[in-house]
Design a protein around this motif. Structure first.
Motif, short mmCIF file in Angstrom:
data_model
loop_
_atom_site.label_atom_id
_atom_site.label_comp_id
_atom_site.label_asym_id
_atom_site.label_seq_id
_atom_site.Cartn_x
_atom_site.Cartn_y
_atom_site.Cartn_z
N GLY A 1 0.80 -1.22 0.00
CA GLY A 1 0.00 0.00 0.00
C GLY A 1 0.83 1.27 0.00
O GLY A 1 2.04 1.24 -0.19
N ASP A 2 0.15 2.38 0.22
CA ASP A 2 0.79 3.70 0.27
C ASP A 2 0.68 4.24 1.69
O ASP A 2 -0.26 3.95 2.41
CB ASP A 2 0.10 4.68 -0.68
N PHE A 3 1.65 5.06 2.05
CA PHE A 3 1.76 5.59 3.41
C PHE A 3 2.20 7.04 3.33
O PHE A 3 3.14 7.36 2.61
CB PHE A 3 2.80 4.74 4.16
N THR B 1 4.75 10.87 0.42
CA THR B 1 3.93 9.71 0.11
C THR B 1 4.88 8.58 -0.25
O THR B 1 5.62 8.66 -1.23
CB THR B 1 2.95 9.99 -1.05
N LEU B 2 4.88 7.55 0.58
CA LEU B 2 5.78 6.42 0.40
C LEU B 2 5.03 5.24 -0.18
O LEU B 2 3.87 5.00 0.16
CB LEU B 2 6.39 6.04 1.75
N LYS B 3 5.68 4.52 -1.08
CA LYS B 3 5.07 3.37 -1.76
C LYS B 3 5.85 2.11 -1.43
O LYS B 3 6.91 2.18 -0.78
CB LYS B 3 5.08 3.63 -3.26
N VAL B 4 5.35 0.97 -1.87
CA VAL B 4 6.00 -0.31 -1.62
C VAL B 4 7.49 -0.21 -1.98
O VAL B 4 7.85 0.27 -3.05
CB VAL B 4 5.32 -1.44 -2.43
N GLY B 5 8.33 -0.66 -1.07
CA GLY B 5 9.78 -0.63 -1.28
C GLY B 5 10.47 0.59 -0.72
O GLY B 5 11.69 0.60 -0.60
N SER C 1 -4.03 3.70 1.25
CA SER C 1 -4.76 2.64 0.57
C SER C 1 -4.72 1.34 1.36
O SER C 1 -4.77 0.27 0.78
CB SER C 1 -4.17 2.43 -0.82
N GLY C 2 -4.59 1.45 2.66
CA GLY C 2 -4.38 0.25 3.46
C GLY C 2 -2.93 -0.17 3.27
O GLY C 2 -2.46 -0.24 2.14
N ASN C 3 -2.21 -0.36 4.33
CA ASN C 3 -0.80 -0.68 4.14
C ASN C 3 -0.31 -1.65 5.19
O ASN C 3 -0.97 -1.90 6.20
CB ASN C 3 0.07 0.59 4.13
N LYS C 4 0.86 -2.19 4.91
CA LYS C 4 1.61 -2.99 5.87
C LYS C 4 3.00 -2.37 5.93
O LYS C 4 3.63 -2.12 4.90
CB LYS C 4 1.75 -4.44 5.41
#
Length: 72
Positions: A17-19, A30-34, A51-54
């Motif tokens: 997800g995004d954070f 805005t941080l994305k996967v990786g 968008s819901g994240n882990k």
């Protein structure tokens, strides 16, 4: 998560997800996967799921200190 601080270093990695990371005196990130992030001890910040994240998050904190405290 609400505006807060940690008594030690907070390092994290976005696994899903995004954070959005909000830190005083810096533009919103805005941080994305990786992507990874780090906050310094006592640096006020807030994190929001887009968008819901882990996240994989680690803290280096002296034994006996609280994990987090609300920031003014």
């Amino acid at each position: 998560s609400g505006r807060h601080t940690h008594p030690g270093i907070d390092s994290g990695y976005v696994m899903q997800g995004d954070f959005v990371l909000k830190m005083d005196g810096k533009p919103e990130q805005t941080l994305k996967v990786g992507d990874s992030y780090q906050t310094l001890p006592l640096e006020p910040h807030d994190g929001c799921s887009v968008s819901g994240n882990k996240l994989l998050d680690t803290w280096v904190i002296e034994k006996g200190k609280p994990l987090a405290s609300p920031a003014p």
